[in-house]
Design a protein around this motif. Sequence first.
Motif, PDB file in Angstrom:
ATOM      1  N   ASN A  95     -23.669 -12.524 -56.382  1.00  0.00           N
ATOM      2  CA  ASN A  95     -22.638 -13.713 -55.224  1.00  0.00           C
ATOM      3  C   ASN A  95     -21.222 -14.189 -55.509  1.00  0.00           C
ATOM      4  OD1 ASN A  95     -23.392 -10.940 -52.955  1.00  0.00           O
ATOM      5  ND2 ASN A  95     -23.046 -12.274 -51.325  1.00  0.00           N
ATOM      6  N   ALA A  96     -22.280 -14.829 -55.512  1.00  0.00           N
ATOM      7  CA  ALA A  96     -21.455 -16.323 -56.408  1.00  0.00           C
ATOM      8  C   ALA A  96     -21.330 -16.196 -57.488  1.00  0.00           C
ATOM      9  CB  ALA A  96     -21.964 -17.467 -56.047  1.00  0.00           C
ATOM     10  N   GLY A  97     -21.907 -15.240 -58.201  1.00  0.00           N
ATOM     11  CA  GLY A  97     -21.333 -14.944 -59.950  1.00  0.00           C
ATOM     12  C   GLY A  97     -20.035 -13.969 -60.098  1.00  0.00           C
ATOM     13  N   SER A  98     -19.918 -12.993 -58.781  1.00  0.00           N
ATOM     14  CA  SER A  98     -18.560 -12.421 -59.073  1.00  0.00           C
ATOM     15  C   SER A  98     -17.718 -12.954 -59.352  1.00  0.00           C
ATOM     16  CB  SER A  98     -19.417 -11.556 -57.785  1.00  0.00           C
ATOM     17  OG  SER A  98     -20.362 -10.911 -57.833  1.00  0.00           O
ATOM     18  N   ALA A  99     -17.627 -13.727 -58.238  1.00  0.00           N
ATOM     19  CA  ALA A  99     -16.466 -14.926 -58.351  1.00  0.00           C
ATOM     20  C   ALA A  99     -16.209 -14.974 -60.369  1.00  0.00           C
ATOM     21  CB  ALA A  99     -16.307 -16.421 -58.277  1.00  0.00           C
ATOM     22  N   LEU A 100     -17.254 -15.118 -61.449  1.00  0.00           N
ATOM     23  CA  LEU A 100     -17.071 -14.972 -62.904  1.00  0.00           C
ATOM     24  C   LEU A 100     -16.441 -16.379 -63.339  1.00  0.00           C
ATOM     25  CD1 LEU A 100     -15.060 -10.579 -62.697  1.00  0.00           C
ATOM     26  CD2 LEU A 100     -17.814 -12.218 -63.413  1.00  0.00           C
ATOM     27  N   ALA A 101     -16.225 -17.152 -62.524  1.00  0.00           N
ATOM     28  CA  ALA A 101     -15.853 -18.352 -62.384  1.00  0.00           C
ATOM     29  C   ALA A 101     -16.827 -19.937 -61.846  1.00  0.00           C
ATOM     30  CB  ALA A 101     -14.267 -18.612 -62.592  1.00  0.00           C
ATOM     31  N   ALA A 102     -16.637 -20.098 -62.370  1.00  0.00           N
ATOM     32  CA  ALA A 102     -17.385 -21.577 -62.163  1.00  0.00           C
ATOM     33  C   ALA A 102     -16.405 -22.853 -61.061  1.00  0.00           C
ATOM     34  CB  ALA A 102     -18.044 -22.142 -62.457  1.00  0.00           C
ATOM     35  N   ASN A 103     -15.719 -21.858 -59.776  1.00  0.00           N
ATOM     36  CA  ASN A 103     -14.597 -22.511 -59.257  1.00  0.00           C
ATOM     37  C   ASN A 103     -15.150 -22.896 -57.824  1.00  0.00           C
ATOM     38  OD1 ASN A 103     -14.373 -19.451 -58.572  1.00  0.00           O
ATOM     39  ND2 ASN A 103     -12.991 -19.092 -60.093  1.00  0.00           N
ATOM     40  N   GLY A 104     -13.929 -23.156 -56.805  1.00  0.00           N
ATOM     41  CA  GLY A 104     -13.824 -23.419 -56.058  1.00  0.00           C
ATOM     42  C   GLY A 104     -13.958 -21.809 -55.096  1.00  0.00           C
ATOM     43  N   LEU A 105     -13.896 -20.715 -55.431  1.00  0.00           N
ATOM     44  CA  LEU A 105     -14.312 -19.222 -54.797  1.00  0.00           C
ATOM     45  C   LEU A 105     -15.641 -18.891 -55.324  1.00  0.00           C
ATOM     46  CD1 LEU A 105     -13.387 -16.711 -53.720  1.00  0.00           C
ATOM     47  CD2 LEU A 105     -12.924 -15.649 -55.965  1.00  0.00           C
ATOM     48  N   ALA A 106     -15.731 -19.157 -56.177  1.00  0.00           N
ATOM     49  CA  ALA A 106     -17.617 -19.393 -55.841  1.00  0.00           C
ATOM     50  C   ALA A 106     -18.486 -20.482 -55.296  1.00  0.00           C
ATOM     51  CB  ALA A 106     -18.390 -19.680 -57.397  1.00  0.00           C
ATOM     52  N   VAL A 107     -18.294 -20.896 -54.120  1.00  0.00           N
ATOM     53  CA  VAL A 107     -18.554 -21.763 -53.834  1.00  0.00           C
ATOM     54  C   VAL A 107     -18.421 -21.568 -52.932  1.00  0.00           C
ATOM     55  CG1 VAL A 107     -18.169 -24.544 -52.648  1.00  0.00           C
ATOM     56  CG2 VAL A 107     -18.109 -24.348 -55.256  1.00  0.00           C
ATOM     57  N   SER A 108     -17.606 -21.602 -52.554  1.00  0.00           N
ATOM     58  CA  SER A 108     -17.013 -20.708 -50.631  1.00  0.00           C
ATOM     59  C   SER A 108     -17.841 -19.176 -51.147  1.00  0.00           C
ATOM     60  CB  SER A 108     -15.332 -19.914 -50.823  1.00  0.00           C
ATOM     61  OG  SER A 108     -15.918 -18.989 -49.736  1.00  0.00           O
ATOM     62  N   THR A 109     -18.010 -18.894 -52.221  1.00  0.00           N
ATOM     63  CA  THR A 109     -19.191 -17.278 -52.064  1.00  0.00           C
ATOM     64  C   THR A 109     -20.828 -17.844 -51.829  1.00  0.00           C
ATOM     65  OG1 THR A 109     -17.074 -15.938 -53.421  1.00  0.00           O
ATOM     66  CG2 THR A 109     -18.937 -15.329 -53.186  1.00  0.00           C
ATOM     67  N   PHE A 110     -21.173 -18.366 -51.673  1.00  0.00           N
ATOM     68  CA  PHE A 110     -21.780 -19.451 -52.346  1.00  0.00           C
ATOM     69  C   PHE A 110     -22.233 -19.424 -50.478  1.00  0.00           C
ATOM     70  CE2 PHE A 110     -25.628 -20.944 -55.053  1.00  0.00           C
ATOM     71  CZ  PHE A 110     -26.209 -21.773 -54.322  1.00  0.00           C
ATOM     72  N   VAL A 111     -21.927 -21.106 -50.280  1.00  0.00           N
ATOM     73  CA  VAL A 111     -22.082 -20.361 -48.129  1.00  0.00           C
ATOM     74  C   VAL A 111     -21.801 -19.613 -47.889  1.00  0.00           C
ATOM     75  CG1 VAL A 111     -21.201 -21.912 -46.927  1.00  0.00           C
ATOM     76  CG2 VAL A 111     -20.915 -22.484 -49.016  1.00  0.00           C
TER      77      VAL A 111
END
Lengths: 411, 113
Positions: free
Chosen positions: A218-234
């Motif tokens: 899921n968080a990898g699907s942001a395809l970037a190491a950014n805020g969206l990846a963090v939000s997805t992770f949480v």
Amino acid sequence: MGNTIINAGDTAWVLMATALVMLMTPGLAFFYGGLVRRKNILGVLMQCFAALCVVSIQWVLFGFSLAFAPSHGFWGGFAFAGLKGVGFAPNPAYAPTIPFEAFMVFQMMFAVITPALIIGAFAERMKFSSFLLFTLLWTTFVYDPIAHWVWGMGGWLRTLGVLDFAGGIVVHTTAGIAALVTALIIGKRKIDRASPPHNLPFAALGAALLWFGWFGFNAGSALAANGLAVSTFVVTNTAASSAGLTWMFMDWIFNGQTTVLGTITGAVAGLATITPASGFVSPASAIIIGFFAGVFCFLAVSFLKPRFAYDDSLDAFGVHGIGGILGVIATGIFASTLINPHGANGLLYGNTKQILIQLLAVGVTIVYTFMATFIIYKLIDVILGVRVGEKEEFMGLDLSQHHETGYTLME
Amino acid sequence: MKLIVAIIQPYRLEHVKEELYKMNVNLLTVSEVLGHGRQKGITEIYRGIKESGNLLRKIRIDIAVNEEFVETTIKAIIKGAKTGETGDGKIFVLDLKDCIRIRTEERGPVAIG
């Protein structure tokens, strides 16, 4: 592609996430493997490892191209076959800050785990040779086209604006429906009573590896190491916990006790359900989505399956099918552009159109997957015969298919 | 008193139990054993090395019965375990010298049932 620059952080995260998603398939092997009888543990592990091998090669040769090359309508065609043009330069249509090849290998692991999820439906009774052919054909004619419709350049559902962040449609709905179809056609296992899982600690270990790997999914699907990846992770972790707790309490209410298998199944159901929504919703929404995942998947497994008497042995449909469909619809309700400006608002935020797109996408996916899986199954049944013989089934897949045993009674 | 020892296919256990219950034989001990008869087990392969003659998993059932139950029990086991294939197993009938119920210290036929 001249104005795209590779970002080291993004690339590192996507490579890491790829490895996390790869680990989900062996994780799934132990999740499923613990649930079968001990004469079939190797049969399940083998099918999962074989899916990893077969689909990885298929993906490099033509699978990635069918899914992600510029659209030819039904699928992407062969422009990227053999990874032609898939190199270090980013492809801004998919991910502008990482090498296109990193995107390719990240997507490969999704294509690998999807057919592996279906194993739960026909566990303990499919011939290995038929499984190999099924995996190849199903990935080519079901996974690749649907991945193209939803995620590919010019894919018709993507153009329509469907939201599927990490594969609620592409992975879980397709695998879940294929599970239902195969369970219906292959028929019940030849057992006289409900067979208890032979190794619940394996199942718990497998569920833990799935949960761990799902952060990459899921968080990898942001395809970037950014805020969206963090939000997805949480959001991912929140939904898994919410669904695990819900299932725990459903067990308490309906069966009088909390159970390990119930709790880990609930967590996996929550993970499957949050997948399409994970990059579009808030943690508060994730708690609600996880709750509904726990309730609906519990009901599907505990009441729907006995009612219709199909032997979806390890509940691939009840968990991934129901969870996937639920998640796709939930995305149309809970999505918010405050979380992801590239997404859309859902019903709760005043946009009625999104949920209609979600329903159309999931509906078409169900119908297409149902028909295509049916045809592929019947075709293989004519060529090789899908089900093992009665004696082989009694003997177990470990001995009959692989001439090995998972456990010895004596040295 | 007799001790009936049956070696059967693992997957026939449920059927055998069912047949025994029908005949009111409710006391049995089940253990997992390894063995092979005339069919010589199965060949296993580990990294290309063949291990032939490996022992097969079997189920052993031990039932202590009074004389009047001997034939009923044998028939029930056969009914549950027979498939007609090699490997269906064997039944051994042994004389039983004594039987003691630990709880009451009763001895002989009364302690069996």
